[in-house]
Design an enzyme around this catalytic site. Sequence first.
Site, PDB file in Angstrom:
ATOM      1  N   GLU A 257      20.386  93.240  28.246  1.00 57.48           N
ATOM      2  CA  GLU A 257      21.582  93.616  27.478  1.00 57.48           C
ATOM      3  C   GLU A 257      22.595  92.538  27.788  1.00 57.48           C
ATOM      4  O   GLU A 257      23.080  92.445  28.912  1.00 57.48           O
ATOM      5  CB  GLU A 257      22.139  94.957  27.957  1.00 57.48           C
ATOM      6  CG  GLU A 257      21.173  96.115  27.896  1.00 57.48           C
ATOM      7  CD  GLU A 257      20.850  96.497  26.486  1.00 57.48           C
ATOM      8  OE1 GLU A 257      21.692  96.264  25.608  1.00 57.48           O
ATOM      9  OE2 GLU A 257      19.747  97.001  26.256  1.00 57.48           O
ATOM     10  N   CYS A 296      30.951  95.691  26.828  1.00 54.65           N
ATOM     11  CA  CYS A 296      29.983  94.891  26.073  1.00 54.65           C
ATOM     12  C   CYS A 296      29.975  95.295  24.610  1.00 54.65           C
ATOM     13  O   CYS A 296      29.538  94.542  23.762  1.00 54.65           O
ATOM     14  CB  CYS A 296      28.606  95.066  26.685  1.00 54.65           C
ATOM     15  SG  CYS A 296      28.170  96.798  26.858  1.00 54.65           S
TER      16      CYS A 296
HETATM   17  P1  NAP Z   1      26.365  87.660  35.003  1.00 54.95           P
HETATM   18  O1  NAP Z   1      27.070  86.627  35.748  1.00 54.95           O
HETATM   19  O2  NAP Z   1      25.237  87.265  34.137  1.00 54.95           O
HETATM   20  O3  NAP Z   1      25.916  88.765  36.079  1.00 54.95           O
HETATM   21  C1  NAP Z   1      25.194  89.884  35.708  1.00 54.95           C
HETATM   22  C2  NAP Z   1      24.377  90.365  36.887  1.00 54.95           C
HETATM   23  O4  NAP Z   1      23.370  89.405  37.192  1.00 54.95           O
HETATM   24  C3  NAP Z   1      25.167  90.549  38.155  1.00 54.95           C
HETATM   25  O5  NAP Z   1      24.690  91.647  38.843  1.00 54.95           O
HETATM   26  C4  NAP Z   1      24.884  89.274  38.902  1.00 54.95           C
HETATM   27  O6  NAP Z   1      25.074  89.402  40.284  1.00 54.95           O
HETATM   28  C5  NAP Z   1      23.431  89.103  38.572  1.00 54.95           C
HETATM   29  N1  NAP Z   1      22.923  87.757  38.769  1.00 54.95           N
HETATM   30  C6  NAP Z   1      23.532  86.583  38.494  1.00 54.95           C
HETATM   31  N2  NAP Z   1      22.706  85.581  38.822  1.00 54.95           N
HETATM   32  C7  NAP Z   1      21.580  86.123  39.326  1.00 54.95           C
HETATM   33  C8  NAP Z   1      20.367  85.580  39.873  1.00 54.95           C
HETATM   34  N3  NAP Z   1      20.152  84.285  39.928  1.00 54.95           N
HETATM   35  N4  NAP Z   1      19.431  86.435  40.324  1.00 54.95           N
HETATM   36  C9  NAP Z   1      19.625  87.776  40.272  1.00 54.95           C
HETATM   37  N5  NAP Z   1      20.757  88.326  39.784  1.00 54.95           N
HETATM   38  C10 NAP Z   1      21.720  87.506  39.310  1.00 54.95           C
HETATM   39  O7  NAP Z   1      27.332  88.460  34.052  1.00 54.95           O
HETATM   40  P2  NAP Z   1      28.806  88.919  34.357  1.00 54.95           P
HETATM   41  O8  NAP Z   1      29.693  87.773  34.100  1.00 54.95           O
HETATM   42  O9  NAP Z   1      28.863  89.635  35.634  1.00 54.95           O
HETATM   43  O10 NAP Z   1      28.985  90.003  33.210  1.00 54.95           O
HETATM   44  C11 NAP Z   1      29.671  89.754  32.021  1.00 54.95           C
HETATM   45  C12 NAP Z   1      28.735  89.622  30.893  1.00 54.95           C
HETATM   46  O11 NAP Z   1      27.906  90.757  30.819  1.00 54.95           O
HETATM   47  C13 NAP Z   1      29.453  89.562  29.570  1.00 54.95           C
HETATM   48  O12 NAP Z   1      28.981  88.461  28.862  1.00 54.95           O
HETATM   49  C14 NAP Z   1      29.091  90.812  28.856  1.00 54.95           C
HETATM   50  O13 NAP Z   1      28.942  90.689  27.479  1.00 54.95           O
HETATM   51  C15 NAP Z   1      27.804  91.192  29.475  1.00 54.95           C
HETATM   52  N6  NAP Z   1      27.638  92.619  29.476  1.00 54.95           N
HETATM   53  C16 NAP Z   1      26.713  93.156  28.666  1.00 54.95           C
HETATM   54  C17 NAP Z   1      26.528  94.518  28.629  1.00 54.95           C
HETATM   55  C18 NAP Z   1      25.489  95.139  27.761  1.00 54.95           C
HETATM   56  O14 NAP Z   1      25.199  96.317  27.874  1.00 54.95           O
HETATM   57  N7  NAP Z   1      24.902  94.381  26.887  1.00 54.95           N
HETATM   58  C19 NAP Z   1      27.286  95.333  29.466  1.00 54.95           C
HETATM   59  C20 NAP Z   1      28.234  94.765  30.277  1.00 54.95           C
HETATM   60  C21 NAP Z   1      28.394  93.392  30.284  1.00 54.95           C
HETATM   61  P3  NAP Z   1      26.357  88.776  41.014  1.00 54.95           P
HETATM   62  O15 NAP Z   1      27.534  89.511  40.464  1.00 54.95           O
HETATM   63  O16 NAP Z   1      26.110  89.063  42.432  1.00 54.95           O
HETATM   64  O17 NAP Z   1      26.372  87.349  40.656  1.00 54.95           O
END
Ligand code: NAP
Length: 684
Positions: A257, A296
């Site tokens: 997602e 999101c």
């Molecule tokens: P992100 O940086 O991609 O992080 C998402 C998750 O992935 C976090 O738990 C992060 O942990 C983890 N992660 C990052 N790198 C990783 C790796 N190498 N290995 C394992 N896990 C890893 O996203 P964000 O900036 O936190 O979230 C914002 C984005 O999420 C927005 O673009 C939004 O659109 C999207 N979003 C989508 C939805 C949906 O339902 N589609 C819902 C909410 C948000 P850490 O925080 O520890 O880095």
Amino acid sequence: MTNKLGNLVLDRWVEGDGDGNILASAVDGNAVARITSAGLDFGDILNHARTVGGTNLRKLTFHERGEMLKALAQYLMEHKRELYALSTQTGATRGDSWIDIDGGISTLFVASSKARREMPNDHVYLDGPFEPLSRNGTFIGQHIYTPKLGAAVHINAFNFPCWGMLEKLGPALIAGVPAIVKPASSTAYLTELMVRRIHASGILPDGALQLICGSTGDLFEHLNCQDTIAFTGSKGTAEFLQQHPRVVSQSVAFTAETDSLNSSILGPDAIPGTPEFDLYVQEVTREMTSKAGQKCTAIRRIIAPSGIAGELVKALAKLLGEIRIGNPANKDIDMGALASQGQRDEVRDRVDELSSQASVVYGGEEDFDVVDADASKGAFFMPTLLHCEKPLTSSAVHSVEAFGPVSTVLPYDTLDEAIELSRLGEGSLAGSIITNDNNVARELVLGTAAYHGRMVIINRHCAAESTGHGSPLPHLVHGGPGRAGGGEEMGGVRGVKHYMQRTALQGSPETLTAIGNQWLRGADQRDPGMHPFRKTFEQLEVGDTLHTDPRKVTLEDIEHFADFTGDTFYAHTDEEAAAKNPFFEGRVAHGYLIVSFAAGLFVDPDFGPVLANYGVDNLRFAQPVNYDDTLKVRLTCKQKTLRAGTGYGEVRWDTEVTNQDDEIVAQYDVLTMVATDEQWASVQ
Ligand code: NAP
């Protein structure tokens, strides 16, 4: 020194090695906790989930797991006050926390209820009816679902630390699959508190839930084909993880997602002065400001008729101007802070990018009123509205996601243009249409549904009860194609199936009946030794069969039924007219007369364990019954579903009505409630 968050591994709370990273409050920048998962053995964590958690969960039936989730949801409801208190540190107002905490818990209630209503009280879920594969019916096919034997790895985003965990946890546990949750670091302290409460409740069996606060280390190196990853976050991270060599080589199921440039289209009929115009202004404002736009599903693109775009901007600016921004703990506040200062800087950068193709028509200022908080220390951001004059030729407005209270007005001239603009988002989680013209609604849905996981159409008739553009519901699918990640979660039982393996079974009806605990045509018909309606729920066996005596249907019966019920349709009352009908040779019996006679043939009239008939399923009349035909019935106990704690169970009876030539004239399932031994003994 600030506390280190715990990791729940192997059913114990352990701290990671080292000092870890500081997690700061979104409101005042002070340290809330430290986070590290260094030193954890991720292979052991996966192994524990598979061997202990999975084994424990699979001992339970779908209904027992549903009961477990209900108990957990009730427990969390009683312990939510401290979660609300901590939630303000994430920048969430009380309303935002309600979505996250109460909304999250409610997904458990729904998952529980769906499991108990729509799944069997068993360990195997049958997928659709059997498939006849042979001339004599001795070899058939049946699809089944069984739980995967691995772990559900849930990697969550920062914006909903409770809901994000629970909406995934419910379906996984119902499926019988243990979860390993990794929350986003910036708000992991709230997830950790909720997991501490879950653990303290003692409701989940050992190994069913583990929590990693911080990096996932080398967890991915230990994945196998029985594991499932459900990821929520940015598209970049999803792509990176999806291409992990282990995910690729083991074909690990991966649901993503990700980003979403959701659009909301205002219909051409919804001009200023109509209820729909006002609804649109309210909906867009709510979507921009609730959770400070960090949803999101929030509306990022406002697709509106060009003729009224100016008035729309004015109306939105007026309402956005009334939004009070500040300390989320203050109950007079409408919008709190973004989750972190880093996130605020990120949103600023994205607005700058958008500004290359659109002009800021409201907000965008760095200096604005913040109530009850120090604007320089908190992650506050002013709601910002942009207007793009040439949206069909501007790419940034369709691809740059400012994950905050930011949205852009995109004017259109024709419905085709509105459809094209919506599609330029290249796949969204949620879309909405605000119109009171159902033809417009249909045209827009047919033009854009393929680009959306969920669409909501709002008008004056449903607005008061509408759940709104941005609320994913556990009953409905959440996910979307393309940019939104191509994944799918929730959607009731649909979401549970993501954690199970579908297998096509082939074999004899008797064997497949034994495996699925549901009698299939062609399997043995057991002599129950007495009328099956005299048996209690426990005494009944799948396959118990009653063959009734025959009964002749006379012309007088048909005429009497027509007069008595008032169903004097010509096919039952007018010989000449009935014969002109291509399906009949003359007058025929009413379908409901056949069903009524069948009941008269198979019931046992005396007081007994069968408590009530609560319906029929799949009723089909296979061919006409003429007067002077003779009917008989086969009634077979098809499926038993115990309703634990109620004193009864549901029994489904496979029913077949045949004529004097043994041709099937009607087929259906009769649904009854049958008393348990204990209940039956208590009423005699
Ligand atoms: P992100 O940086 O991609 O992080 C998402 C998750 O992935 C976090 O738990 C992060 O942990 C983890 N992660 C990052 N790198 C990783 C790796 N190498 N290995 C394992 N896990 C890893 O996203 P964000 O900036 O936190 O979230 C914002 C984005 O999420 C927005 O673009 C939004 O659109 C999207 N979003 C989508 C939805 C949906 O339902 N589609 C819902 C909410 C948000 P850490 O925080 O520890 O880095």
